[in-house]
Design a protein around this motif. Structure first.
Motif, short mmCIF file in Angstrom:
data_model
loop_
_atom_site.label_atom_id
_atom_site.label_comp_id
_atom_site.label_asym_id
_atom_site.label_seq_id
_atom_site.Cartn_x
_atom_site.Cartn_y
_atom_site.Cartn_z
N GLU A 46 0.39 4.46 -0.37
CA GLU A 46 0.01 5.62 0.45
C GLU A 46 0.41 5.42 1.91
O GLU A 46 0.98 6.30 2.54
CB GLU A 46 -1.51 5.87 0.35
CG GLU A 46 -1.99 6.29 -1.04
CD GLU A 46 -1.26 7.52 -1.59
OE1 GLU A 46 -0.89 8.40 -0.78
OE2 GLU A 46 -1.04 7.56 -2.82
N ALA A 47 0.12 4.23 2.40
CA ALA A 47 0.46 3.93 3.80
C ALA A 47 1.97 3.96 4.00
O ALA A 47 2.47 4.46 5.01
CB ALA A 47 -0.11 2.57 4.19
N ASP A 51 0.86 -1.18 0.00
CA ASP A 51 0.00 0.00 0.00
C ASP A 51 0.91 1.24 0.00
O ASP A 51 1.48 1.61 1.03
CB ASP A 51 -0.88 -0.03 1.26
CG ASP A 51 -1.78 1.20 1.34
OD1 ASP A 51 -1.53 2.18 0.62
OD2 ASP A 51 -2.73 1.16 2.15
N ALA A 93 3.09 7.48 4.26
CA ALA A 93 2.63 8.14 5.48
C ALA A 93 3.29 7.56 6.73
O ALA A 93 3.16 8.11 7.82
CB ALA A 93 1.11 8.03 5.58
N SER A 94 4.00 6.44 6.55
CA SER A 94 4.50 5.72 7.73
C SER A 94 5.56 6.50 8.52
O SER A 94 5.78 6.26 9.70
CB SER A 94 5.11 4.38 7.31
OG SER A 94 6.30 4.63 6.57
#
Ligand code: ARG
Length: 671
Positions: free
Chosen positions: A571-572, A569, A575-576
């Motif tokens: 996006e994740a 993923d 953002a992590s």
């Protein structure tokens, strides 16, 4: 700010103490060629030492002691005679990479002082089909607009099409004498193109016939000249090696010069002979076509008739104007089709016709201000240091290309108030632009940068300007079709060879082939140093290896495929906030390269060279390959390492994507 700009900023202070003008010296801060000398290197101590009469090493040490680079540099070292070598800190790089992960601009800031640019590019003479010569201006101009916009500059693009010249006289003449009404009703663009070609052929035929005697005379003279050079070279032929050792003749340069003259005379002769042969062949082809030769005989005055048509149009003849208004949109549709395929757009397409009622006033103004003078009935601008004046009105009252360009500059300045006007035009027009710009300066306009962004010629495999076998110019649409067709074969072969069998549907193959083919053509042009000529080759431009769009698109698709394969993923991931680890040389090299994106853009815009950006993207793809071979990603030893490597993959893909987009090249997700 790019790493390079930041380093330069830090060096500026200490340097300014040694030299009032540090900027040229700061240009000597560059990326190191070899990583054993660190990441960046400054070489200014050598020229500065010479100028100041001091030891360069001492100067370098002097600068280094004043430098504060503790936050960013691991090592700051003076090597050899006075090289300053800088090695960046891993943590500092990692921090910048992490910032880029969440930055849609990938760490490239907008410029602090945006400028306004007018970019004049493509500019075909319409009413005739676009040809290979238009490719360079179109793709280089488009790439420059995209680069400038990405960096935050304002850009107005204006396609200064030739829609008022002799070529309209040609279609007017063709329309009045040879049109096929039914064909025109059905497909006006094609019929106008046919008429253009027909009139062109008639003109070329009569022109060729008229030129032939002169060429034959030239050949005769060159044969005489060659005989003279042969005799001269014969007297001076270099001695055989064994006899040469002892005494030399009075001047050893003489035989060399004679041999050179001889070669030149031979070359000139061969060229004229070729010219005569190909002219004779094309005249013979016409003579062998009874229908066309009758037509040609009936229209021996075609050249004069076309000029008369053009003059009538310019003089305001109502019927000619009416036809011009009727043809003009068709001609624009025709070029628009090509632009749509190339994914090139313009803010304006004003064209030469737009300025016609301003020309008289432009010339009058030049006369009134004493900038232009009447000379033998014509009006000229005499320019210092130029052998010939710039003509702005002919004896017969007609205006010229240059007159329109002057009126165009006035209009652009009034309307858009640009800081710079860039003309992406063939190098053969450099004299025109030199004259034009000098005249503009004489008019007292000094606060605008005027740039002729010139480019070389597209050559065929024989090293001569690219032409079809019959000697015609190569049509641009045919070129696109051929590139797409060949790309189709490559895409199919590549897909068929996949270990698990083909993955692409027939539709997907068609769509990918169009993108790959057009990209190959554009990239092949953009990746050349624009001022050089280059040899056109489908095989080279579509090669899967090397600095080609195909390779770059493939590299991109490969990076992207990791995410699909690992079911990541993205996006994740972004953002992590996970750390980027630069533990191995390959990871560090890739990370540093990713961060050089802004630097490459700055370099490309410095003198308007898109090939600086292609070279950078190619290097980035290379760093990625090395990284991929050395660093397992999905199977990395730890989770932290896997995440870090995925982040590096993602950054690489995004920079490739953005970089190609800025060049006007579309990527494909699968190939
Ligand atoms: N139409 C011209 C040609 O084909 C190029 C125009 C370039 N732009 C300009 N402002 N002169 O040669």
């Amino acid at each position: 700010m790019s790493i390079l700009s930041e380093l330069k900023d830090r060096l500026r202070g200490p340097l300014a103490k040694l030299d009032k003008q540090p900027e040229p010296l700061l240009e000597m801060v560059r990326r190191s060629q070899d990583s054993k000398f660190g990441d960046y290197q400054a070489n200014f101590a050598m020229p500065l030492g010479k100028r100041l009469g001091r030891s360069p090493r001492e100067i370098a040490l002097d600068v280094v002691t004043q430098l504060d680079l503790k936050d960013s540099c691991e090592v700051v070292k003076v090597d050899g005679p006075g090289f300053i070598n800088l090695t960046l800190k891993d943590e500092w790089l990692a921090e910048r990479l992490s910032a880029a992960v969440t930055d849609p601009r990938l760490g490239v800031p907008s410029v602090e002082t945006p400028r306004t640019h007018v970019v004049d590019y493509s500019a075909p003479n319409v009413a005739k089909p676009m040809h290979v010569g238009h490719i360079r201006s179109t793709v280089i101009g488009d790439a420059l607009c995209r680069m400038l916009r990405f960096l935050g500059h304002a850009v107005t693009s204006d396609n200064h099409i030739g829609d008022w010249g002799t070529q309209f006289g040609m279609i007017l003449h063709g329309y009045r004498n040879f049109r096929d009404d039914a064909a025109y009703q059905k497909a006006p663009v094609e019929e106008l193109a046919r008429l253009y070609r027909l009139v062109r052929r008639l003109m070329d035929y009569h022109d060729g016939k008229a030129r032939l005697p002169g060429l034959r005379e030239k050949l005769r003279q060159q044969e005489d000249a060659l005989a003279v050079e042969r005799a001269a070279a014969g007297d001076n032929l270099p001695l055989p090696v064994g006899e040469r050792a002892g005494v030399r003749g009075p001047s050893s340069a003489a035989p060399k010069k004679a041999a050179k003259n001889l070669r030149r005379a031979e070359g000139d002769l061969a060229q004229t002979r070729d010219e005569i042969e190909s002219l004779e062949a094309s005249l013979a082809a016409v003579d062998a076509d009874p229908q066309f030769s009758t037509l040609a005989a009936d229209h021996a005055d075609v050249g004069a008739a076309v000029l008369a048509e053009t003059a009538k149009l310019h003089a305001g003849d109502e019927d000619s104007r009416r036809l011009w208004r009727e043809f003009s949109p068709h001609c624009r549709d025709e070029i628009q089709r090509v632009y749509a395929r190339l994914n090139v757009t313009f803010d304006h397409t004003l064209g030469e016709s737009f300025y016609q009622d301003r020309l008289a006033a432009t010339v009058q103004d030049l006369i009134d201000r004493g900038i232009a003078q009447e000379s033998q009935g014509a009006v000229c601008v005499f320019l210092e240091g130029q052998p010939a004046p710039m003509l702005v009105r002919k004896q017969d009252g007609a205006f010229l290309y240059a007159t329109t360009d002057l009126a165009t500059i006035e209009y652009r300045l009034e309307t858009w108030r640009p800081d710079a006007i860039l003309y992406v035009v063939d190098h053969r027009q450099s004299m025109h632009f030199e004259h034009l710009f000098a005249t503009v300066r004489r008019m007292g306009i000094t606060d605008v940068e005027l740039q002729h962004v010139s480019f070389g010629t597209v050559l065929g495999s024989d090293g001569r300007p690219f032409r079809t076998r019959s000697g015609d110019t190569v049509g641009l649409e045919g070129l696109l079709d051929e590139a797409v067709c060949r790309a189709g074969r490559i895409v199919a072969d590549n897909d068929d060879a996949k270990p698990g069998g083909p993955e692409l549907s027939p539709d997907e193959r068609v769509r990918i082939a169009e993108r790959v083919g057009i990209a190959a053509l554009k990239y092949a042009d953009l990746s050349q140093n624009r001022t050089s000529d280059y040899v056109f080759s489908y095989d080279k431009m579509l090669a899967m290896n090397g600095n080609t769009a195909t390779y770059m698109q493939y590299a991109y698709a490969r990076v992207r495929s990791i995410f699909a394969k690992g079911n990541v993923d993205v996006e994740a991931l972004r953002a992590s906030g996970a750390a980027i680890l630069l533990g191995t040389p390959a990871e560090r090299a890739l990370g540093l390269e990713v961060l050089r994106f802004g630097e490459a853009l700055d370099l490309a815009l410095l003198d308007y060279r898109p090939n600086q950006l292609t070279a950078y993207l190619f290097e980035l793809a290379g760093c990625y390959s090395t990284f991929f071979e050395n660093c397992p990603v999905l199977k990395a030893e730890t989770d932290a390492l896997r995440t870090s490597r995925l982040l590096l993959c993602d950054l690489t893909a995004r920079v490739l994507h953005k970089g190609l987009e800025i060049l006007g090249i579309e990527v494909v997700e699968k190939m």
